[in-house]
Motif scaffolding. Structure first.
Motif, PDB file in Angstrom:
ATOM      1  N   ILE A  73     -24.155 -63.406 -39.128  1.00  0.00           N
ATOM      2  CA  ILE A  73     -25.454 -63.507 -38.456  1.00  0.00           C
ATOM      3  C   ILE A  73     -25.597 -62.387 -37.443  1.00  0.00           C
ATOM      4  N   THR A  74     -26.719 -61.659 -37.527  1.00  0.00           N
ATOM      5  CA  THR A  74     -27.034 -60.619 -36.551  1.00  0.00           C
ATOM      6  C   THR A  74     -28.239 -61.079 -35.738  1.00  0.00           C
ATOM      7  N   ILE A  75     -28.201 -60.850 -34.440  1.00  0.00           N
ATOM      8  CA  ILE A  75     -29.315 -61.234 -33.566  1.00  0.00           C
ATOM      9  C   ILE A  75     -29.895 -59.970 -32.947  1.00  0.00           C
ATOM     10  N   ALA A  76     -31.188 -59.742 -33.162  1.00  0.00           N
ATOM     11  CA  ALA A  76     -31.851 -58.543 -32.652  1.00  0.00           C
ATOM     12  C   ALA A  76     -32.979 -58.935 -31.706  1.00  0.00           C
ATOM     13  N   SER A  77     -32.967 -58.359 -30.516  1.00  0.00           N
ATOM     14  CA  SER A  77     -34.017 -58.614 -29.538  1.00  0.00           C
ATOM     15  C   SER A  77     -33.946 -57.550 -28.451  1.00  0.00           C
ATOM     16  N   LYS A  78     -35.066 -57.317 -27.784  1.00  0.00           N
ATOM     17  CA  LYS A  78     -35.066 -56.388 -26.650  1.00  0.00           C
ATOM     18  C   LYS A  78     -34.454 -57.022 -25.410  1.00  0.00           C
ATOM     19  N   SER A  79     -34.357 -58.354 -25.399  1.00  0.00           N
ATOM     20  CA  SER A  79     -33.883 -59.081 -24.222  1.00  0.00           C
ATOM     21  C   SER A  79     -32.454 -59.575 -24.419  1.00  0.00           C
ATOM     22  N   LYS A  80     -31.527 -59.131 -23.571  1.00  0.00           N
ATOM     23  CA  LYS A  80     -30.150 -59.625 -23.630  1.00  0.00           C
ATOM     24  C   LYS A  80     -30.079 -61.102 -23.285  1.00  0.00           C
ATOM     25  N   ASP A  81     -30.948 -61.542 -22.388  1.00  0.00           N
ATOM     26  CA  ASP A  81     -30.969 -62.959 -22.015  1.00  0.00           C
ATOM     27  C   ASP A  81     -31.370 -63.824 -23.207  1.00  0.00           C
ATOM     28  N   SER A  82     -32.331 -63.343 -24.007  1.00  0.00           N
ATOM     29  CA  SER A  82     -32.763 -64.090 -25.184  1.00  0.00           C
ATOM     30  C   SER A  82     -31.637 -64.196 -26.205  1.00  0.00           C
ATOM     31  N   ILE A  83     -30.906 -63.106 -26.381  1.00  0.00           N
ATOM     32  CA  ILE A  83     -29.782 -63.098 -27.325  1.00  0.00           C
ATOM     33  C   ILE A  83     -28.719 -64.083 -26.880  1.00  0.00           C
ATOM     34  N   GLN A  84     -28.399 -64.086 -25.587  1.00  0.00           N
ATOM     35  CA  GLN A  84     -27.382 -64.991 -25.078  1.00  0.00           C
ATOM     36  C   GLN A  84     -27.817 -66.448 -25.217  1.00  0.00           C
ATOM     37  N   ARG A  85     -29.099 -66.700 -24.985  1.00  0.00           N
ATOM     38  CA  ARG A  85     -29.606 -68.070 -25.110  1.00  0.00           C
ATOM     39  C   ARG A  85     -29.459 -68.564 -26.548  1.00  0.00           C
ATOM     40  N   VAL A  86     -29.787 -67.710 -27.519  1.00  0.00           N
ATOM     41  CA  VAL A  86     -29.666 -68.104 -28.928  1.00  0.00           C
ATOM     42  C   VAL A  86     -28.203 -68.359 -29.286  1.00  0.00           C
ATOM     43  N   LYS A  87     -27.306 -67.528 -28.779  1.00  0.00           N
ATOM     44  CA  LYS A  87     -25.874 -67.727 -29.030  1.00  0.00           C
ATOM     45  C   LYS A  87     -25.413 -69.091 -28.508  1.00  0.00           C
ATOM     46  N   ASP A  88     -25.842 -69.401 -27.294  1.00  0.00           N
ATOM     47  CA  ASP A  88     -25.442 -70.679 -26.689  1.00  0.00           C
ATOM     48  C   ASP A  88     -25.978 -71.860 -27.495  1.00  0.00           C
ATOM     49  N   GLU A  89     -27.219 -71.745 -27.960  1.00  0.00           N
ATOM     50  CA  GLU A  89     -27.808 -72.837 -28.728  1.00  0.00           C
ATOM     51  C   GLU A  89     -27.132 -72.986 -30.092  1.00  0.00           C
ATOM     52  N   LEU A  90     -26.784 -71.870 -30.734  1.00  0.00           N
ATOM     53  CA  LEU A  90     -26.092 -71.936 -32.028  1.00  0.00           C
ATOM     54  C   LEU A  90     -24.682 -72.494 -31.868  1.00  0.00           C
ATOM     55  N   ARG A  91     -24.053 -72.175 -30.732  1.00  0.00           N
ATOM     56  CA  ARG A  91     -22.687 -72.651 -30.485  1.00  0.00           C
ATOM     57  C   ARG A  91     -22.635 -74.178 -30.373  1.00  0.00           C
ATOM     58  N   ALA A  92     -23.767 -74.780 -30.024  1.00  0.00           N
ATOM     59  CA  ALA A  92     -23.811 -76.238 -29.932  1.00  0.00           C
ATOM     60  C   ALA A  92     -23.802 -76.897 -31.315  1.00  0.00           C
ATOM     61  N   HIS A  93     -24.089 -76.104 -32.368  1.00  0.00           N
ATOM     62  CA  HIS A  93     -24.149 -76.659 -33.721  1.00  0.00           C
ATOM     63  C   HIS A  93     -23.040 -76.145 -34.635  1.00  0.00           C
ATOM     64  N   PHE A  94     -22.541 -74.934 -34.372  1.00  0.00           N
ATOM     65  CA  PHE A  94     -21.546 -74.314 -35.257  1.00  0.00           C
ATOM     66  C   PHE A  94     -20.397 -73.735 -34.438  1.00  0.00           C
ATOM     67  N   LYS A  95     -19.270 -73.549 -35.112  1.00  0.00           N
ATOM     68  CA  LYS A  95     -18.168 -72.797 -34.513  1.00  0.00           C
ATOM     69  C   LYS A  95     -18.457 -71.312 -34.701  1.00  0.00           C
ATOM     70  N   LEU A  96     -18.629 -70.597 -33.600  1.00  0.00           N
ATOM     71  CA  LEU A  96     -19.019 -69.193 -33.665  1.00  0.00           C
ATOM     72  C   LEU A  96     -17.878 -68.275 -33.253  1.00  0.00           C
ATOM     73  N   ARG A  97     -17.885 -67.077 -33.832  1.00  0.00           N
ATOM     74  CA  ARG A  97     -17.007 -66.023 -33.353  1.00  0.00           C
ATOM     75  C   ARG A  97     -17.900 -64.859 -32.943  1.00  0.00           C
ATOM     76  N   ASP A  98     -18.058 -64.660 -31.648  1.00  0.00           N
ATOM     77  CA  ASP A  98     -18.951 -63.634 -31.112  1.00  0.00           C
ATOM     78  C   ASP A  98     -18.233 -62.286 -31.123  1.00  0.00           C
ATOM     79  N   LEU A  99     -18.728 -61.365 -31.932  1.00  0.00           N
ATOM     80  CA  LEU A  99     -18.118 -60.034 -32.043  1.00  0.00           C
ATOM     81  C   LEU A  99     -18.788 -59.009 -31.141  1.00  0.00           C
ATOM     82  N   GLY A 100     -19.731 -59.453 -30.312  1.00  0.00           N
ATOM     83  CA  GLY A 100     -20.377 -58.537 -29.381  1.00  0.00           C
ATOM     84  C   GLY A 100     -21.431 -57.672 -30.053  1.00  0.00           C
TER      85      GLY A 100
END
Length: 391
Positions: A73-100
């Motif tokens: 999964i790739t997340i694209a946005s102009k806002s770093k805060d928006s990207i982080q929010r989506v990561k946090d919300e996805l982490r509540a449903h799946f086991k994620l490995r954040d590669l930065g």
């Protein structure tokens, strides 16, 4: 399937119901896609109608785009805060490995130059790997993907038992297959050559294998090529070009269609493909090629519309044949074109609706030229620059 230890054994005709999909099953990919879609929809994302592996979030000033390849999964946005929010919300449903920040994706290296507002993609390591795999790591480089004077044909296929034996241990199919990923991902300059070579995978001859070796030598000399995207002076969201090589196939008399679509300075979509019909004239071949390019243009318009961009203005499609341009705009030369299948008149309808505008471009300025024919080294270098490739 086997029962877990401790469960009651049943007769061989007993059917067990699988309550949860397992990795590797035929339907596992579909089950995962539906699960991901369910979660992203709850988070406010909409799945694109024209591309079901991409989700987009458009709320107020926020635009977040999520393309997915299986479970990458790739997340694209102009806002770093928006990207982080989506990561946090996805982490509540799946086991994620954040590669930065994305630096590698499916074997493609991604580099950014934020000062110049540019992004580059390349496959140097992949190219090195296939050169090593097929024994060309130390070959001498050449300046063209294919010898300009070479026309591969079925006459070059093995016709004697000794010629067949000579090709038995040659990894022709594997080599051409390996080159395909390079041609479709980051190297439009070799797309026409790879497509031409693939036509002879069933029964390649030594002449075909020599052409493969020539292409490997070209790749050896262009290992550092990158597709670079940076702002361009054009007022269009994307620029489109189409070309054709009339009767380029010596075996069938069919023509080769080619198109390239650029965003900024770099190519984002390209194709080099043998036409499905035998064109009776250059005009006909160019018109059929323009139809294929127009289909890609319309898909890209739909994609960008769903991303939230304004594409109300007509998309300009550039062609270097005045007769084909006239046919696309008006029913000129109808007597020479009336035998064409009705589906090819679709382009004329799109032009009339104002969604596609056909424009003439000089052949010397046509970047799709390299997608339809073999060119000499000076012309190859010129085309490569037009496509956004370079070191």
């Amino acid at each position: 399937m086997k029962q877990p230890e401790g469960f009651e054994e049943k007769s061989p005709d007993w059917v067990w119901r699988l309550r949860k999909s397992l990795y590797g099953l035929k339907q596992a990919g579909r089950c995962w896609h539906e699960k991901l879609h369910e979660v992203l929809t709850k988070l406010g994302f909409d799945r694109l109608v024209c591309e079901h592996s991409v989700w987009v979030y458009l709320r107020d000033e926020a635009r977040i785009i999520i393309p997915v390849f299986v479970d990458d999964i790739t997340i694209a946005s102009k806002s770093k805060d928006s990207i982080q929010r989506v990561k946090d919300e996805l982490r509540a449903h799946f086991k994620l490995r954040d590669l930065g920040p994305t630096s590698w994706l499916l074997g493609v290296k991604i580099e950014r130059d934020r000062a110049k507002h540019s992004l580059s993609i390349s496959q140097r390591q992949y190219a090195l790997d296939i050169l090593e795999r097929y024994g060309f790591a130390n070959c001498d480089p050449v300046g063209t993907p294919m010898d300009p004077g070479l026309r591969l044909s079925a006459d070059m296929c093995p016709s004697t038992p000794s010629a067949v034996r000579e090709m038995q241990d040659v990894p022709y199919g594997q080599a051409v297959g390996s080159l395909f990923y390079l041609a479709v991902a980051t190297r439009p300059d070799i797309a026409r050559t790879v497509g031409n070579l693939a036509r002879f995978s069933k029964s390649p001859g030594m002449a075909h294998w020599k052409a493969v070796k020539h292409l490997f030598r070209y790749i050896k000399g262009t290992l550092d090529y990158k597709l670079t995207y940076s702002p361009a002076s054009s007022d269009e969201l994307f620029t489109s070009y189409t070309d054709a090589d009339h009767a380029g196939c010596p075996d069938t008399g069919r023509s080769t269609s080619g198109y390239v679509i650029k965003m900024g300075t770099g190519a984002i979509s390209w194709s080099s493909r043998l036409q499905s019909i035998v064109a009776l004239s250059t005009t006909e071949a160019e018109f059929v090629a323009a139809v294929s390019a127009g289909q890609e243009v319309l898909w890209l318009r739909n994609l960008l519309t769903e991303f939230g961009f304004d594409v109300s203005a007509a998309s300009r499609l550039r062609i270097d044949n005045l007769s084909a341009l006239s046919v696309a705009k008006n029913p000129e030369h109808h007597g020479r074109m009336k035998h064409l299948d009705l589906r090819f008149y679709w382009l004329r309808d799109e032009v009339a609706k104002g969604r596609i505008a056909i424009e003439h471009l000089r052949t010397s300025d046509m970047p799709a030229d390299i997608l339809t024919k073999s060119l000499a080294k000076p012309k190859v270098l010129e085309m490569v620059k037009m496509l956004g490739l370079g070191t």
